[in-house]
Design an enzyme around this catalytic site. Structure first.
Site, PDB file in Angstrom:
ATOM      1  N   CYS A  82       7.417 116.249 -48.805  1.00  0.00           N
ATOM      2  CA  CYS A  82       8.746 115.992 -49.353  1.00  0.00           C
ATOM      3  C   CYS A  82       8.936 116.766 -50.660  1.00  0.00           C
ATOM      4  O   CYS A  82       8.930 117.988 -50.655  1.00  0.00           O
ATOM      5  CB  CYS A  82       8.975 114.491 -49.513  1.00  0.00           C
ATOM      6  SG  CYS A  82      10.726 114.048 -49.724  1.00  0.00           S
ATOM      7  N   HIS A 186       8.107 112.606 -44.143  1.00  0.00           N
ATOM      8  CA  HIS A 186       6.971 111.806 -44.610  1.00  0.00           C
ATOM      9  C   HIS A 186       6.069 111.461 -43.421  1.00  0.00           C
ATOM     10  O   HIS A 186       6.351 110.501 -42.696  1.00  0.00           O
ATOM     11  CB  HIS A 186       7.460 110.521 -45.273  1.00  0.00           C
ATOM     12  CG  HIS A 186       8.064 110.730 -46.617  1.00  0.00           C
ATOM     13  ND1 HIS A 186       7.328 110.708 -47.785  1.00  0.00           N
ATOM     14  CD2 HIS A 186       9.338 110.990 -46.986  1.00  0.00           C
ATOM     15  CE1 HIS A 186       8.120 110.938 -48.814  1.00  0.00           C
ATOM     16  NE2 HIS A 186       9.352 111.124 -48.352  1.00  0.00           N
ATOM     17  N   GLU A 188       3.256 110.054 -43.464  1.00  0.00           N
ATOM     18  CA  GLU A 188       2.623 108.748 -43.682  1.00  0.00           C
ATOM     19  C   GLU A 188       3.555 107.600 -43.308  1.00  0.00           C
ATOM     20  O   GLU A 188       3.107 106.443 -43.210  1.00  0.00           O
ATOM     21  CB  GLU A 188       2.151 108.617 -45.137  1.00  0.00           C
ATOM     22  CG  GLU A 188       3.227 108.349 -46.168  1.00  0.00           C
ATOM     23  CD  GLU A 188       4.019 109.578 -46.595  1.00  0.00           C
ATOM     24  OE1 GLU A 188       4.808 109.456 -47.552  1.00  0.00           O
ATOM     25  OE2 GLU A 188       3.867 110.661 -45.982  1.00  0.00           O
TER      26      GLU A 188
END
Length: 207
Positions: A82, A186, A188
Site C-alpha cells: 500500500c 493488502h 495480509e
C-alpha cells in the site's frame, strides 16, 4: 521455516496483522525499530497506512532513509504494501509535492473522482497480471484482493508493472523490478490468496 523477515517500523505501518499472516504461513518476522538492524535481515517488508508526506518525513526523522537505500542496493528483496509501495516511487502529489525513495521510475497520483466510483477505493477488487513473475505464481487473472487507497502509482517504465486493476480507470496494483516488489492492496487482509502472495514473496530468491 522461512527466512527471518524484517518489518520496517517507521511509524505508519499496519504491523500486527502482517506479523499474524506471516506466522500463519510458518514464517518468523521481527519488527525493525532501529535502522542499524536492517542489514541483519535477508528480506524486509515496508507496510504503510496514512499520508505519503508524513511517511517520508517519519522515515527521515527516524534515520531510515540512507539505511533503506543501502538495503535496496544490497540486492536483497523488499516488498512494499500500500503506502509502502508508493514510497518506493520518485514523487507523490498527495497533499502537495513530495519526493519518495526513487527506487521505481514512477509517480503517485490521486484517483479520479467520478459518478461511478467512490474515493477512497475501499474493498475487494480484482487484478489483471501484466507479466510473469514468481510473486504471482498460482494467482490467476481476476483474483480479488483487498484495497484501501485514494492515490495510485503511475509507472513511467511499463515493464515495472506486475499487475493492474480498475477503479474508474486502470491503475497499477503491483510493481516489480529486480529485488523490489510492491502491491497496492493488502495481502495480509486478503484471505487465502493474500497469504499465498506473501508465501510467494517469502520464497523469492535474491535478484
Amino acid at each position: 521455516m522461512y527466512t527471518k523477515i524484517g518489518i520496517v517500523d517507521y511509524g505508519m505501518g499496519n504491523i500486527s496483522s502482517l506479523q499474524n499472516a506471516i506466522f500463519e504461513l510458518g514464517g518468523k518476522s521481527l519488527v525493525i525499530k532501529h535502522p542499524s538492524e536492517l542489514l541483519s535481515f535477508e528480506k524486509i517488508i515496508m507496510p504503510g497506512v496514512g499520508a505519503f508526506g508524513d511517511a517520508i518525513k517519519s522515515i527521515k526523522l527516524k534515520g531510515f532513509l540512507e539505511p533503506l537505500n543501502a538495503y535496496y542496493r544490497s540486492g536483497r528483496n523488499v516488498l512494499g504494501i500500500c503506502l509502502g509501495m508508493q514510497l518506493m516511487c520518485k514523487t507523490s502529489e498527495e497533499d502537495g509535492f513530495h519526493k519518495g525513495l526513487g527506487w521505481f521510475d514512477a509517480e503517485v497520483k490521486k484517483l479520479e473522482n467520478s459518478n461511478e466510483i467512490k474515493i477512497p477505493h475501499i474493498g475487494w477488487n480484482d487484478i489483471k497480471i501484466s507479466k510473469k513473475h514468481q510473486l504471482m505464481d498460482n494467482i490467476q487473472d481476476g483474483t480479488d484482493f483487498y484495497f484501501v487507497h485514494s492515490y495510485h502509482v503511475c509507472c513511467n517504465n511499463k515493464t515495472d508493472e506486475l499487475a493492474k486493476s480498475y477503479h474508474g480507470l486502470d491503475f497499477t496494483s503491483s510493481i516489480q523490478n529486480d529485488n523490489l516488489f510492491g502491491v497496492q492492496f493488502h495481502p495480509e487482509k486478503s484471505q487465502d490468496k493474500g497469504l499465498h502472495l506473501l508465501k510467494n514473496f517469502l520464497e523469492t530468491a535474491h535478484a
